[in-house]
Design an enzyme around this catalytic site. Structure first.
Site, PDB file in Angstrom:
ATOM      1  N   SER A  50      -4.505   3.248  -0.201  1.00 55.13           N
ATOM      2  CA  SER A  50      -4.041   3.630  -1.972  1.00 55.13           C
ATOM      3  C   SER A  50      -5.797   2.854  -2.384  1.00 55.13           C
ATOM      4  O   SER A  50      -6.679   2.397  -1.135  1.00 55.13           O
ATOM      5  CB  SER A  50      -3.861   2.750  -2.593  1.00 55.13           C
ATOM      6  OG  SER A  50      -3.799   1.192  -2.068  1.00 55.13           O
ATOM      7  N   ASP A  84      -4.139   7.346  -2.579  1.00 54.91           N
ATOM      8  CA  ASP A  84      -3.704   6.974  -3.525  1.00 54.91           C
ATOM      9  C   ASP A  84      -3.920   6.590  -4.440  1.00 54.91           C
ATOM     10  O   ASP A  84      -4.575   5.810  -4.402  1.00 54.91           O
ATOM     11  CB  ASP A  84      -2.430   6.623  -2.508  1.00 54.91           C
ATOM     12  CG  ASP A  84      -0.809   6.096  -3.776  1.00 54.91           C
ATOM     13  OD1 ASP A  84      -0.915   7.801  -4.320  1.00 54.91           O
ATOM     14  OD2 ASP A  84      -0.210   5.935  -3.403  1.00 54.91           O
ATOM     15  N   THR A 235       5.864  -1.455  -0.624  1.00 50.66           N
ATOM     16  CA  THR A 235       6.676  -3.269  -0.794  1.00 50.66           C
ATOM     17  C   THR A 235       7.354  -3.071   0.459  1.00 50.66           C
ATOM     18  O   THR A 235       7.509  -3.894   1.111  1.00 50.66           O
ATOM     19  CB  THR A 235       6.907  -3.095  -2.198  1.00 50.66           C
ATOM     20  OG1 THR A 235       5.645  -3.412  -3.288  1.00 50.66           O
ATOM     21  CG2 THR A 235       7.270  -4.947  -1.999  1.00 50.66           C
TER      22      THR A 235
END
Length: 291
Positions: A50, A84, A235
């Site tokens: 990300s 991402d 997560t």
């Protein structure tokens, strides 16, 4: 097995009414864990980095991308690389040169018209570079350090608006808001499965679910059956890794990072393996970490 394109994996999953797991990579150990779990399961995976992870590494995307590429090329299963939640056009332009085959451009915090214009421009640039591109419509809550979305938390992606958005932007996949949220620590999200079905009927490209760590296993399987083709997980890995490190560091004499990163990597491998089993429909047990 050579490096595989994200679009190829997502298209195959969509055609089979299944989903491919896309797992967030923050450190090398994440990528190693994801690749190991994929090989154990005999399943394809997407390694995704990300914009937040790039920021964590001082803004340098290529070192981590290079490590991911080496792991992907050595893996015995298909592995794709995905950049991402990119909000910065400059970073989006780095996707191809850094070795990614795809990116997700995130202009979801902008008003609809601005989102369309920005996403269409990035889609055109991505396609010119031979990249597959995902976008987002409808706010998926919980992202840290993000500006408030024009789509308030709790709002769902509208099927008609989604179809118009895809037509106007030319994106290859669409992340939709159907009840999940980023950074959930327990599996308590409740998805609007009827909306997933309506979106799948209205939108001509594969659908992506973000915030999947907070979705119960049975709901995740049902979402895939309803039309989700790419499942993003981050997560759950962070929880597994952190719990293992906390346990190892109970020993005040421990200073060798290998002695706490090794169990952390194993814990992440187990977490990824569980998600892959859920997607394959081969497990009914929840994650011990509740991720």
């Amino acid at each position: 097995m050579t490096l595989t394109g994200t679009g190829e994996l997502v298209a195959a999953a969509a055609a089979q009414r299944s989903a491919v797991g896309a797992f967030n990579v923050v450190m090398l150990e994440h990528a190693e864990a994801i690749a190991a779990a994929a090989e154990q399961a005999g399943a394809p995976v997407i390694l995704q980095v990300s914009e937040n992870a790039v920021r964590f590494h001082g803004g340098a995307v290529r070192p981590l991308a290079a490590a991911c590429r080496e792991l992907a090329e050595a893996a015995s299963v298909p592995v794709a690389l995905h950049l991402d939640h990119v909000t910065a056009p400059a970073l989006a332009g780095e996707a191809g040169p850094a070795g990614f085959g795809s990116l997700m451009f995130d202009a979801g915090a902008l008003p609809y018209g601005d989102n369309v214009r920005a996403t269409a421009a990035e889609a055109a640039r991505a396609h010119a570079a031979g990249l597959w591109i995902e976008a987002e419509l409808g706010y998926v809550g919980g992202k840290p350090d993000s500006v408030q979305s024009a789509h308030a938390p709790g709002v769902r992606t509208d099927p008609a608006e989604a179809a118009a958005f895809v037509a106007a932007t030319g994106v290859d996949a669409l992340a939709v808001a159907v009840g999940s949220s980023h950074a959930m620590l327990t599996q308590t999200a409740r998805l609007d499965l009827e909306l997933v079905e309506r979106l799948r009927a209205a939108v001509p490209v594969p659908l992506v679910l973000h915030g999947s760590s907070g979705v119960p296993d049975d709901e995740l399987r049902a979402a895939v059956a309803a039309g989700i083709a790419k499942v993003n997980v981050g997560t759950a890995l962070g929880k597994a890794m952190t719990a293992a490190i906390r346990s190892a560091l109970a020993d005040p004499e421990l200073v060798d990072p290998r002695r706490y990163l090794a169990p952390a990597r194993t814990a992440m491998t187990d977490a990824v393996a569980h998600v892959l089993a859920v997607l394959a429909g081969t497990t009914t047990q929840g994650l011990a970490t509740e991720a």
